[in-house]
Design a protein around this motif. Sequence first.
Motif, PDB file in Angstrom:
ATOM      1  N   TRP A  83     -48.015  24.268 -90.030  1.00 33.99           N
ATOM      2  CA  TRP A  83     -47.858  23.588 -88.700  1.00 33.99           C
ATOM      3  C   TRP A  83     -49.278  22.667 -88.540  1.00 33.99           C
ATOM      4  CZ3 TRP A  83     -45.344  28.270 -89.894  1.00 33.99           C
ATOM      5  CH2 TRP A  83     -44.209  28.255 -89.034  1.00 33.99           C
ATOM      6  N   GLU A  84     -50.213  22.605 -89.039  1.00 34.25           N
ATOM      7  CA  GLU A  84     -51.269  22.019 -88.913  1.00 34.25           C
ATOM      8  C   GLU A  84     -51.565  20.862 -89.608  1.00 34.25           C
ATOM      9  OE1 GLU A  84     -56.046  22.790 -89.274  1.00 34.25           O
ATOM     10  OE2 GLU A  84     -55.501  23.439 -87.011  1.00 34.25           O
ATOM     11  N   GLU A  85     -51.109  21.120 -91.003  1.00 36.96           N
ATOM     12  CA  GLU A  85     -51.432  20.012 -91.990  1.00 36.96           C
ATOM     13  C   GLU A  85     -50.010  19.151 -92.177  1.00 36.96           C
ATOM     14  OE1 GLU A  85     -53.006  21.932 -95.149  1.00 36.96           O
ATOM     15  OE2 GLU A  85     -54.903  22.447 -94.256  1.00 36.96           O
ATOM     16  N   ARG A  89     -52.484  31.578 -85.159  1.00 40.32           N
ATOM     17  CA  ARG A  89     -53.036  30.480 -84.338  1.00 40.32           C
ATOM     18  C   ARG A  89     -52.585  29.080 -84.562  1.00 40.32           C
ATOM     19  NH1 ARG A  89     -58.940  30.924 -87.493  1.00 40.32           N
ATOM     20  NH2 ARG A  89     -58.518  33.304 -86.841  1.00 40.32           N
ATOM     21  N   TYR A  90     -51.513  28.778 -85.687  1.00 40.88           N
ATOM     22  CA  TYR A  90     -51.082  27.536 -86.004  1.00 40.88           C
ATOM     23  C   TYR A  90     -49.490  27.578 -85.465  1.00 40.88           C
ATOM     24  CZ  TYR A  90     -55.155  27.664 -88.769  1.00 40.88           C
ATOM     25  OH  TYR A  90     -56.474  27.898 -88.980  1.00 40.88           O
ATOM     26  N   SER A  91     -48.872  28.686 -85.956  1.00 39.84           N
ATOM     27  CA  SER A  91     -47.318  28.352 -85.609  1.00 39.84           C
ATOM     28  C   SER A  91     -47.134  29.159 -84.061  1.00 39.84           C
ATOM     29  CB  SER A  91     -46.602  29.526 -86.604  1.00 39.84           C
ATOM     30  OG  SER A  91     -47.078  30.973 -86.583  1.00 39.84           O
ATOM     31  N   ARG A 147     -61.516  31.351 -81.376  1.00 40.06           N
ATOM     32  CA  ARG A 147     -61.497  29.960 -80.957  1.00 40.06           C
ATOM     33  C   ARG A 147     -62.243  29.582 -79.582  1.00 40.06           C
ATOM     34  NH1 ARG A 147     -55.731  27.360 -81.670  1.00 40.06           N
ATOM     35  NH2 ARG A 147     -55.388  29.573 -80.627  1.00 40.06           N
ATOM     36  N   LYS A 205     -51.019  27.531 -91.950  1.00 42.54           N
ATOM     37  CA  LYS A 205     -51.904  26.298 -91.543  1.00 42.54           C
ATOM     38  C   LYS A 205     -51.239  25.131 -92.206  1.00 42.54           C
ATOM     39  CE  LYS A 205     -56.693  24.756 -91.763  1.00 42.54           C
ATOM     40  NZ  LYS A 205     -57.924  24.772 -91.981  1.00 42.54           N
TER      41      LYS A 205
END
Length: 376
Positions: free
Chosen positions: A221-223, A279-281, A7, A218
Amino acid sequence: MNRITLRPALAALAVGLLAVVLAACGSSEDAPAGAKKLSFKITDAGCAPHDATAPAGPILFEAEGESSKVTELEVLDGETILGEKENLTEGLSGSFPLTLEEGEYTIRCNGGDQEDGTLKVTGKLATKTSPEVETAIDNYRGYLEKNTAELVAKTRPFVAAVVAGKIAEAKSLYPAARIPYERIEPVAESFGDLDPRIDARENDVPKSEFGGFHRIEKALWEEATTRGMAPVAKQLQADVEELQAKVKDVKLQAVQIANGANELLGEVSASKITGEEERYSHIDLVDFQANVEGSEVAFKSVEPLLSKKDPKLAKEIEADFENVYAALQPYKRGEGFVSYEALTQSDTRKLAQVIDIVAEKLSQVPAQIVAGENGG
């Protein structure tokens, strides 16, 4: 999974670290005794020569940069990076050793017009069966079976929470399910597309094939939802059960176990140290420690074979593993770790350095085992 796409937020940090940490993928420049030398030029077209052959055993890969856009040489088994040398811009050179079994491997110069070539390794490793070798294999097989059983057991309640739509519970169960998988990842990667189905990250596979742990990560944590994740979770459970079944029959050699110890540290350097894996958690340090634990067990399984040849190196590696655990200690919180986002660039640099030290020494072990088993 080894293949990563950084990223932008991590790019500056990663550039500063890669020169240090990617040495962990078997990049000691010392040639093992009796190693076959293979020399490559890295050009705009790719690797020259494009294809190569070598006898099974220790091989020293030498690379010379002749391009401004193509700057690395990798050796892969499937999509698993066994060894690499990076940042070889025009005029720079480097090398790394590997000890390879009979088979067909990929030589990759990333970004070349024809980036992939073939390395054919022929013949058998000149090792002999002995009670020590059989004990090493039996001990490591037991570790594989224990961790795949734990993986199945820990994944089951996680999957149940996802299917039931219990987001908070699924989040709390996620780290425990990740640990046994990360301990044995090189073996999981040997079963074709099973590893990508379980562990691929979003950039690793086509969007339609993105499933497994990280697709659910994802969503959680993100959605902030489990909507649509029930089929993904159920497939994950089926895949880890398939892995458990396959491990029972996997063929193992002592040199393969030794290579796996170093590959696990390569996993740390390729993704955990950059924050790419989780990358999300942001539970990357949980995976980091699990990779190190798996590497240490693989090393300890073959350590008696190494001690016959180089007891000093064996003791140094033992001490280096302890240094890694000591470096992780400040970030522990109860049964887990601080969020990876809490680490500074100085923190990650220190962790990279201790990993690099042990990885450099581990890269020497396979060749020593081969030599030791034949009285070398």
